[in-house]
Design an enzyme around this catalytic site. Structure first.
Site, PDB file in Angstrom:
ATOM      1  N   LYS A   1      16.564  21.157 -11.528  1.00 38.67           N
ATOM      2  CA  LYS A   1      15.934  19.358 -12.496  1.00 38.67           C
ATOM      3  C   LYS A   1      16.483  19.236 -12.641  1.00 38.67           C
ATOM      4  CE  LYS A   1      11.357  19.357 -10.694  1.00 38.67           C
ATOM      5  NZ  LYS A   1      10.886  19.898 -12.446  1.00 38.67           N
TER       6      LYS A   1
ATOM      7  N   SER B   1      15.330  21.075 -16.448  1.00 37.28           N
ATOM      8  CA  SER B   1      14.243  21.418 -17.291  1.00 37.28           C
ATOM      9  C   SER B   1      14.478  22.653 -18.186  1.00 37.28           C
ATOM     10  CB  SER B   1      12.964  21.832 -15.507  1.00 37.28           C
ATOM     11  OG  SER B   1      12.917  23.020 -15.973  1.00 37.28           O
TER      12      SER B   1
ATOM     13  N   GLU C   1       9.602   7.920 -17.848  1.00 41.95           N
ATOM     14  CA  GLU C   1       7.955   8.807 -17.398  1.00 41.95           C
ATOM     15  C   GLU C   1       7.692   8.048 -18.729  1.00 41.95           C
ATOM     16  OE1 GLU C   1       7.881  12.678 -16.524  1.00 41.95           O
ATOM     17  OE2 GLU C   1       9.629  12.343 -15.191  1.00 41.95           O
TER      18      GLU C   1
ATOM     19  N   HIS D   1       1.128  -1.444   0.053  1.00 37.11           N
ATOM     20  CA  HIS D   1      -0.061   0.260  -0.095  1.00 37.11           C
ATOM     21  C   HIS D   1       0.723   1.281  -0.434  1.00 37.11           C
ATOM     22  CE1 HIS D   1      -3.384  -3.228   1.117  1.00 37.11           C
ATOM     23  NE2 HIS D   1      -2.275  -3.063   2.331  1.00 37.11           N
TER      24      HIS D   1
END
Ligand code: ARG
Length: 462
Positions: free
Chosen positions: A283, A277, A290, A156
Site C-alpha cells: 500500500k 498500511s 483524504e 458523469h
C-alpha cells in the site's frame, strides 16, 4: 474571586458558573489585537482631552510591557479572568494603578470584542491569501509542465473528450483565483471599525471614532452602533469563503485519490506525502488528500454552528455571541494546515502521461470529432452525430476502436469518409483544435496560465 463588574451584585459567582462563562482559554489568542486596540483607544481619549497625555502615556507604556511579557511567556494568562479584555485591564491596573482604571472610558467589551475579532481575522485573511497565492504558483508551474499531456476529460465519470492535464489543473487555478477574490471582498467588509459603538448606543463623551479607526488601519467606522456590536457578518462571510475554498480542495483531493488508484494510475504522489498500511505491504495511501477531504466537513460545521448561533438573536450584544470565536478560529486553523499540506503534496505530484494517454485512447473520446468531420463534409450535426454513434456501436460489437477501423468499414457507414478521417480523430489534433477561449488547446491553456500569473503579480489588494 470578586469581579471587576461587582457593584450591582456582590460579584461573587459560583466556580461552575465562572468556568462556564469564561472565554479566556480561547480568546487569549487575540491578546495582540486587544492590546493594540487599547493603545489606540488611550491615544484617542488623550487627543480628545478625556484623559490626560500623561495618563495615556502610562497606559501605553504599561500595555507595551504586558505585550512583551505575554510574548516572552513571562506573564501567563490567568484562567480565572473572564476573558482577554478583563485580563489585560486587570494586569494593567495592577501595574500602573489608577490610570489603568480610565482606559475603559467610552468603550465597552461589546465593541472591544468586535474590534479584536475583526483585527484578528484581517490578519488571518492576509495569511490565508498568501498561502493561496503560493498554491496558485505551484499549480501554474505544474500546468505548464503538463501543458501537452493528453488525458481523458470526464463527465458523469465517463470518458468524454480528450483534454490536457494542464487544462484540468488550470480549472482548479480558476477556482482558487475566485477564492482569493472572495477573501479580498470579505477583507474589505471586515475592515470597518466597531470601536466607539460602546455597549450599544454610542457614548456621551466627545470621542473621535474616525481617528481611532484610522490608527488601527480600518477604512472607516461602522455607521450604526447597534449594528457595530451585533454584526458578525464578517465572520460568517469568512467561514463561507473558507467552506467554498475547502470544497475546491476537497474535489481536487477526491480526483487525486482516484488518480492514485491502480485502476487509474494517472498520478503518483511523492513518498513524503503518502503513508503505508500496517498490514498490507503493497500500500501507498493518499492519506493527506483524504484528510483534507475529511476536514472539509469540519469547516462546513463551523459555518453552520455560527449561522445557527446568530439566527435568533435580538439586537444588540448577547452572550451567545461569545461562541463565534471557536468556530472561526477552528476554521482558520484547519484551512491554513490544509493549504500547506496540499501545496506540499501538489509540488511532489508526478503525472503518468502514458497511463493517461492509454485511457484516452480506449474510450471513443474522439467520437465528437468524428461527428465534426462529417459536419465538415456537409452533414447537419444531428445526422453526423447519429452516424458516429452507429460507428461506435459497431466498434464495440467488433472489439475495435475508431483509430483501427478500415476505410471500408468507415465508408460502409457513410461515403463521405476518406483517408483524412484518421488525421481528424488523432487525439493530439482533437485537443489542439479546441481553440475556443478557455478551451483545452495548448495555446488556450498557456493563456489561462498567463492570466492567473498576471493576477498574482498584481499582488493582493489591502
Ligand atoms: N467574552 C465576551 C465575548 O467574547 C466579551 C464581551 C462580553 N460582553 C459582555 N457584556 N458580557 O463575547
Amino acid at each position: 474571586m470578586t469581579k471587576m463588574w461587582a457593584g450591582r451584585t456582590d460579584g461573587k459567582t459560583d466556580k461552575l458558573a465562572d468556568d462556564f462563562n469564561s472565554s479566556i482559554h480561547f480568546d487569549c489568542r487575540m491578546f495582540r489585537e486587544d492590546i493594540r486596540g487599547s493603545m489606540a483607544h488611550a491615544a484617542m481619549l488623550a487627543k480628545q482631552g478625556i484623559i490626560t497625555a500623561e495618563e495615556a502615556e502610562k497606559i501605553t507604556e504599561g500595555l507595551g510591557i504586558i505585550l512583551e511579557e505575554l510574548e516572552s511567556g513571562a506573564l501567563a494568562f490567568d484562567p480565572d479572568s473572564e476573558d482577554i479584555h478583563m485580563f489585560v485591564e486587570q494586569i494593567l491596573t495592577q501595574k500602573i494603578g489608577d490610570a489603568g482604571k480610565k482606559l475603559h472610558t467610552a468603550r465597552s467589551r461589546n465593541d472591544q470584542v468586535a474590534l479584536d475579532l475583526r483585527m484578528y481575522l484581517k490578519n488571518e485573511i492576509d495569511g490565508i491569501s498568501s498561502q493561496i497565492v503560493n498554491l496558485l504558483e505551484i499549480l501554474c508551474n505544474k500546468a505548464e509542465e503538463y501543458q501537452k499531456t493528453i488525458m481523458p476529460g470526464y463527465t458523469h465519470l465517463q470518458r468524454a473528450q480528450p483534454i490536457t492535464f494542464g487544462h484540468h489543473l488550470m480549472a482548479y487555478g480558476m477556482m482558487l483565483l475566485r477564492d482569493l477574490d472572495r477573501l479580498q471582498g470579505c477583507r474589505r467588509r471586515t475592515n470597518v471599525s466597531p470601536i466607539g459603538s460602546c455597549a450599544l448606543a454610542g457614548t456621551t463623551y466627545d470621542t473621535d471614532r474616525r481617528y481611532e479607526a484610522k490608527l488601527l488601519g480600518f477604512d472607516s467606522p461602522c455607521l450604526n452602533s447597534l449594528d457595530g456590536v451585533s454584526d458578525r457578518d464578517f465572520a460568517l462571510e469568512l467561514l463561507s469563503d473558507l467552506s467554498i475554498l475547502m470544497m475546491h480542495l476537497s474535489r481536487f483531493c477526491e480526483e487525486i485519490i482516484l488518480w492514485c488508484s491502480w485502476e487509474f494510475r494517472f498520478v503518483e504522489l511523492s513518498d513524503s506525502y503518502t503513508t503505508g498500511s500496517s498490514i498490507m505491504p503493497q500500500k501507498k495511501n493518499p492519506d493527506m488528500a483524504e484528510l483534507i477531504r475529511g476536514k472539509t466537513g469540519r469547516v462546513y460545521g463551523d459555518l453552520m454552528a455560527l449561522l445557527t448561533t446568530l439566527k435568533g438573536l435580538p439586537l444588540a450584544y448577547n452572550k451567545d455571541m461569545q461562541e463565534d470565536k471557536e468556530s472561526v478560529f477552528d476554521a482558520c486553523d484547519t484551512v491554513k494546515m490544509c493549504l500547506d499540506v496540499f501545496s506540499g503534496m501538489l509540488s511532489g505530484l508526478k503525472a503518468n502521461p502514458k497511463a493517461m494517454l492509454k485511457a484516452a485512447q480506449g474510450g471513443f473520446i474522439n467520437a465528437t470529432d468524428l461527428a465534426d468531420y462529417l459536419v465538415g463534409r456537409g452533414l447537419p450535426f444531428r445526422s453526423a452525430y447519429k452516424i458516429s454513434g452507429q460507428i461506435v456501436a459497431y466498434c464495440i460489437e467488433n472489439g475495435k476502436v475508431l483509430e483501427n477501423l478500415t476505410l471500408e468499414e468507415y465508408q460502409s457507414h457513410s461515403e463521405l469518409f476518406d483517408e483524412e478521417v484518421y488525421r481528424f480523430i488523432d487525439l493530439e489534433r482533437c485537443v489542439e483544435k479546441r481553440i475556443s477561449e478557455g478551451g483545452t488547446s495548448f495555446e488556450s491553456v498557456a493563456e489561462q496560465i498567463r492570466v492567473v500569473r498576471g493576477s498574482l503579480m498584481g499582488g493582493i489588494e489591502k
